[in-house]
Design an enzyme around this catalytic site. Structure first.
Site, PDB file in Angstrom:
ATOM      1  N   LYS A  11     116.398-104.362  83.797  1.00  0.00           N
ATOM      2  CA  LYS A  11     117.391-103.822  84.711  1.00  0.00           C
ATOM      3  C   LYS A  11     116.983-102.463  85.284  1.00  0.00           C
ATOM      4  O   LYS A  11     116.973-102.270  86.496  1.00  0.00           O
ATOM      5  CB  LYS A  11     118.682-103.707  83.900  1.00  0.00           C
ATOM      6  CG  LYS A  11     119.791-102.951  84.492  1.00  0.00           C
ATOM      7  CD  LYS A  11     120.993-103.062  83.569  1.00  0.00           C
ATOM      8  CE  LYS A  11     120.759-102.372  82.225  1.00  0.00           C
ATOM      9  NZ  LYS A  11     121.137-100.956  82.247  1.00  0.00           N
ATOM     10  N   THR A  12     116.642-101.553  84.405  1.00  0.00           N
ATOM     11  CA  THR A  12     116.299-100.212  84.866  1.00  0.00           C
ATOM     12  C   THR A  12     115.036-100.262  85.722  1.00  0.00           C
ATOM     13  O   THR A  12     114.921 -99.558  86.723  1.00  0.00           O
ATOM     14  CB  THR A  12     116.077 -99.273  83.674  1.00  0.00           C
ATOM     15  OG1 THR A  12     117.127 -99.481  82.747  1.00  0.00           O
ATOM     16  CG2 THR A  12     116.079 -97.839  84.109  1.00  0.00           C
ATOM     17  N   ASP A  45     123.937 -97.891  88.153  1.00  0.00           N
ATOM     18  CA  ASP A  45     123.459 -98.529  86.926  1.00  0.00           C
ATOM     19  C   ASP A  45     124.663 -98.802  86.010  1.00  0.00           C
ATOM     20  O   ASP A  45     125.693 -98.135  86.133  1.00  0.00           O
ATOM     21  CB  ASP A  45     122.477 -97.570  86.233  1.00  0.00           C
ATOM     22  CG  ASP A  45     121.646 -98.282  85.194  1.00  0.00           C
ATOM     23  OD1 ASP A  45     121.717 -99.517  85.107  1.00  0.00           O
ATOM     24  OD2 ASP A  45     120.907 -97.587  84.460  1.00  0.00           O
ATOM     25  N   GLU A  46     124.535 -99.734  85.095  1.00  0.00           N
ATOM     26  CA  GLU A  46     125.600-100.033  84.123  1.00  0.00           C
ATOM     27  C   GLU A  46     126.960-100.171  84.798  1.00  0.00           C
ATOM     28  O   GLU A  46     127.952 -99.594  84.359  1.00  0.00           O
ATOM     29  CB  GLU A  46     125.692 -98.914  83.066  1.00  0.00           C
ATOM     30  CG  GLU A  46     124.391 -98.572  82.379  1.00  0.00           C
ATOM     31  CD  GLU A  46     124.060 -99.482  81.210  1.00  0.00           C
ATOM     32  OE1 GLU A  46     124.693-100.550  81.068  1.00  0.00           O
ATOM     33  OE2 GLU A  46     123.153 -99.117  80.448  1.00  0.00           O
ATOM     34  N   GLN A  59     127.650-107.058  78.308  1.00  0.00           N
ATOM     35  CA  GLN A  59     127.390-105.832  77.556  1.00  0.00           C
ATOM     36  C   GLN A  59     128.450-104.772  77.812  1.00  0.00           C
ATOM     37  O   GLN A  59     128.216-103.579  77.593  1.00  0.00           O
ATOM     38  CB  GLN A  59     126.013-105.282  77.907  1.00  0.00           C
ATOM     39  CG  GLN A  59     124.887-106.122  77.340  1.00  0.00           C
ATOM     40  CD  GLN A  59     123.539-105.502  77.608  1.00  0.00           C
ATOM     41  OE1 GLN A  59     123.146-104.547  76.949  1.00  0.00           O
ATOM     42  NE2 GLN A  59     122.834-106.032  78.575  1.00  0.00           N
ATOM     43  N   ARG A  79     119.222-105.837  70.603  1.00  0.00           N
ATOM     44  CA  ARG A  79     118.365-104.642  70.525  1.00  0.00           C
ATOM     45  C   ARG A  79     117.029-104.966  69.868  1.00  0.00           C
ATOM     46  O   ARG A  79     116.067-104.216  69.964  1.00  0.00           O
ATOM     47  CB  ARG A  79     119.018-103.515  69.697  1.00  0.00           C
ATOM     48  CG  ARG A  79     120.305-102.918  70.226  1.00  0.00           C
ATOM     49  CD  ARG A  79     120.224-102.517  71.639  1.00  0.00           C
ATOM     50  NE  ARG A  79     120.750-103.591  72.487  1.00  0.00           N
ATOM     51  CZ  ARG A  79     120.541-103.677  73.793  1.00  0.00           C
ATOM     52  NH1 ARG A  79     119.830-102.763  74.389  1.00  0.00           N
ATOM     53  NH2 ARG A  79     121.037-104.675  74.501  1.00  0.00           N
TER      54      ARG A  79
END
Length: 725
Positions: free
Chosen positions: A45-46, A235-236, A266, A670
DNA sequence: ATGTTCCTTCTTTTT
DNA sequence: GAAGGAACAT
């Protein structure tokens, strides 16, 4: 690749698109448009976000200054700036805005303080001051702070501000069916609003609300933003709340494009207002949204992903069903450790960690993740016993420590003498024999003359020089004189010395140093790493660091100005928003304080130092692990009453359980190579032993593999019997 | 005004 | 089980 761009040069965009998969490429190189990118855990994503920005600059020739990138944490903003810098160089990177919602609003409010109804030197209220202030108000209103907790009132105020309601609006709206404490809240909120205005301070939600109001009411300022921010990236996005969403809509003009990236699976901050259905709203509210799904996971082995997929499939309120597909192979089975109690859970986990280390694995590639902070204790003890180094993230934060907040209160008072909240905190810290009586007298004068405590003292000073002055008032002045003189001396220092010297002076001249040294000594902590005195020292060095970076920035801004003059032909909006960029002219103390309240944690962990480099096991809550990844993950306390939390079960709604399930999902995803999930049958909590047992989430996962042969399941269950180590 | 003792409370956390 | 806060005593 010998593709050429329109000018006949080798295409710069190739290097940006290199090593991206098809859907990532699609997102990065999409035409200029509104975009919703749904990015599952570990799908890069980033990377997509950063590459897109680079692509905007290099391929679409968008000026960096016309790009706004919004993140949720300062840490994420910093990382993003750094990674963009690698693509486009530091010079271009520095011209784009990449920061949190709150920092952006702060910047806008500083630039347009007058239009927003604030004095330019307004201060940002930290959470602690906010609660203290609310408590003070409630006591004055004779509201029982036991029955209705100040912290609850604070979060109610936050919620109201997030809904865009001012105190008056709230009163006009009237009580909603089933709403408790309505009458009290009306009084508290009104008083709170008034005091904040009088003290010239804004809390976190106020930063957003005021900016939204400013943009709504001021066409000129709004148009200016529209002209400036052609491309906005978030973002997010699943973590945005309603006021942040409103802000985005206001910032985007007719010709701007907004790209949001998020993962509804998430979303774990619903409890503080985040609303992942904003992703849905986005599709409706913005024109021609280009939708892209990233599902290829680069992080975890397939067995770990299978566990995650199985778990999250149980959620009925997902916006979109995603099945994470990995590309690094099956990997090992996930180990589920069935422990008889929390002690053997801790020793089993620590033994496994030791074993991994013996096999050559680094401690820093391992993480222990838990639902609640208090669960870390047992693991800390077991790790210490085996002399295994560990770092705990979170817990008590540096800028929330009493000694630091005291120092900051003095500093805030130097900037803004209306800040009674700060004055009240430190007027008698350390003890100057100025108790409740003196404070009440000063505040009475303040109320009468409509001024702050410090200004009341100034009035007293002038008054007591007059003939025949009231004796009681003169004696009051005498009592507060030492304090007043102290503040005056600090102010003088502020004008004549660099910031770090001022802070050092404040710590010593106030007597805080002496007081906390004594406290340290009493607890036998003198000279210890975590002692209060050493924290004060860390604060001074933090200020020094800040000064150094400020000076560097001023130098760079000077060169940037020159560069701007050179390209003056392309300056349609250089002048109009020039005032926003002129941070260099601000009072350094004011800038530092604003930064502190907005930046506070993450970079400085509990020692106050940035200790990222040492080889130590990472320990943190699942919440704070979001966005991180580790080779070996121990997900501990995977139990009933813990995950899902008792409270979410008590609420009993699907919604609250879903969020807990997403939290478990975040924890599982994670892990890159090894995942251990552990639970205890019995756990001693708050002094007594409670029977907990495996989480319903775990049972659901296991049940769904009932029909599958044992050797084909992605996990194995290992019983850990109670034994002594 | 301040020191002492009892009592309560006990997610998650960024800004 | 520990820490912070409030009531109480000095």
């Amino acid at each position: 690749m010998d593709e050429l761009d329109e000018l006949g040069n080798p295409s710069v965009s190739n290097s940006i698109l290199e090593n991206l998969n098809d859907s990532q490429k699609e997102a990065v190189s999409a035409p200029l448009s509104n975009m919703l990118v749904i990015a599952g855990a570990g799908t890069g994503k980033t990377r997509v976000l950063v590459s897109r920005i680079a692509y905007l600059i290099k391929h679409y020739m968008i000026e960096p200054r016309n790009i706004l990138a919004v993140t949720f944490t300062n840490k994420a903003a910093g990382e993003m700036r750094e990674r963009i810098g690698l693509f486009v160089g530091e010079f271009l990177q520095r011209q784009l805005w990449a920061s949190t919602f709150h920092s952006i609003c702060l910047r806008l409010l500083r630039a347009y303080s007058k239009q927003a109804g604030l004095e330019p030197n307004f201060t940002v209220l930290d959470t602690d001051s906010q609660t203290t202030l609310t408590k003070r108000i409630m006591k004055e209103l004779n509201i029982d702070v036991k029955e209705f907790k100040p912290s609850e009132a604070v979060s109610k105020i936050c919620k109201l501000k997030e809904d865009g309601l001012r105190a008056d609006d709230y009163i006009k709206r009237g009580r909603i069916f089933g709403e408790s404490q309505y009458e009290n809240m009306c009084k508290i909120y009104s008083a709170y609003e008034k005091i904040c205005n009088d003290e010239n301070s804004v809390d976190f939600s106020e930063l957003l609300l005021r900016t939204v109001e400013l943009l709504e009411s001021n066409d000129e300022i709004r148009a200016l933003q529209h002209r400036r921010f052609k491309e906005i990236l978030v973002d997010e996005f699943q973590d945005t709340n309603s006021i942040q969403y409103k802000f985005l809509r206001l910032m985007a003009g007719k010709n701007s494009h907004v790209m949001v990236v998020g993962d509804d699976d998430q979303s774990i901050y619903g409890w503080r207002g985040a609303d992942y259905t904003n992703m849905h709203k986005f599709l409706k509210d913005f024109d021609d949204v280009h939708e892209i799904l990233l599902a290829l996971n680069y992080r975890s082995s397939q067995k770990i992903l299978d566990m995650a997929n199985t778990l999250i499939a149980e959620n009925s309120d997902r916006l979109m069903e995603k099945v994470l597909k990995g590309n690094i192979g099956q990997g090992d089975d996930v180990s589920i450790l069935n422990c008889s109690n929390n002690n053997c859970e801790a020793s089993a986990v620590v033994q496994l960690i030791a074993k991994l280390h013996e096999a050559g694995e680094k401690y820093k590639d391992m993480a222990i993740l838990y639902r609640n902070n208090y669960l870390s204790l047992g693991f800390e003890q077991s790790l210490s016993m085996k002399h295994i180094p560990f770092v705990i993230y979170g817990g008590q934060r540096f800028f929330e420590r009493a000694e630091i907040l005291d120092t900051l209160a003095y500093l805030r008072l130097l900037i803004n003498e209306n800040d009674d909240t700060a004055a009240l905190r430190i007027i008698n810290v350390p003890s100057r024999k100025l108790g409740p009586k003196v404070v009440a007298d000063l505040r009475a004068i303040g109320r009468e003359r409509n001024c702050s405590m410090l200004q009341a003292i100034r009035l007293l000073e002038a008054y007591s020089k007059q003939e025949g002055a009231d004796k009681a008032l003169v004696s009051l002045y005498k009592k507060v004189t030492p304090f007043y003189n102290l503040i005056l001396q600090m102010k003088e220092k502020k004008e004549n010395a660099p910031l770090h010297e001022l802070v050092d002076y404040v710590i010593n001249a106030s007597g805080l140093h002496e007081m906390y040294a004594l406290k340290d000594a009493k607890e036998g902590k003198t000279g210890e790493e975590n002692s209060r005195v050493s924290n004060l020292g860390v604060l001074v060095s933090n200020v020094k660091e800040f000064e150094a970076s400020m000076n560097a920035q001023v130098a760079k801004e000077a060169t940037a100005e020159e560069a701007k003059d050179i390209n003056a032909d392309n300056s349609e909006n250089t002048a109009s928003d020039g005032e926003i960029t002129s941070t260099a002219l601000e009072d350094p103390l004011l800038t530092y304080l604003s930064n502190i309240t907005l930046v506070s944690t993450s970079e400085l962990d509990e020692d106050g130092s940035s200790s990222t480099e040492c080889d130590a096991v990472n320990m943190m809550t699942i919440h704070s692990s979001k966005g991180l990844e580790f080779k070996h993950v121990f997900l501990v306390g995977f139990e009933n009453t813990i995950l899902p939390s008792q409270r979410s079960v008590d609420i009993g709604s699907d919604k609250s359980i879903s969020e807990e399930r997403r939290l478990a999902y975040v924890g599982i995803t994670r892990a890159k190579e090894d995942l251990y999930i552990s639970y205890a049958q019995n756990r001693s909590m708050f002094g007594n032993i409670v029977t907990t047992g495996a989480s319903q989430f775990l049972r659901q996962i296991v049940r769904s593999y009932n029909e599958v042969k044992k050797e084909d399941r992605p996990f194995k269950i290992i019983p850990i019997a109670s034994q002594r180590y």
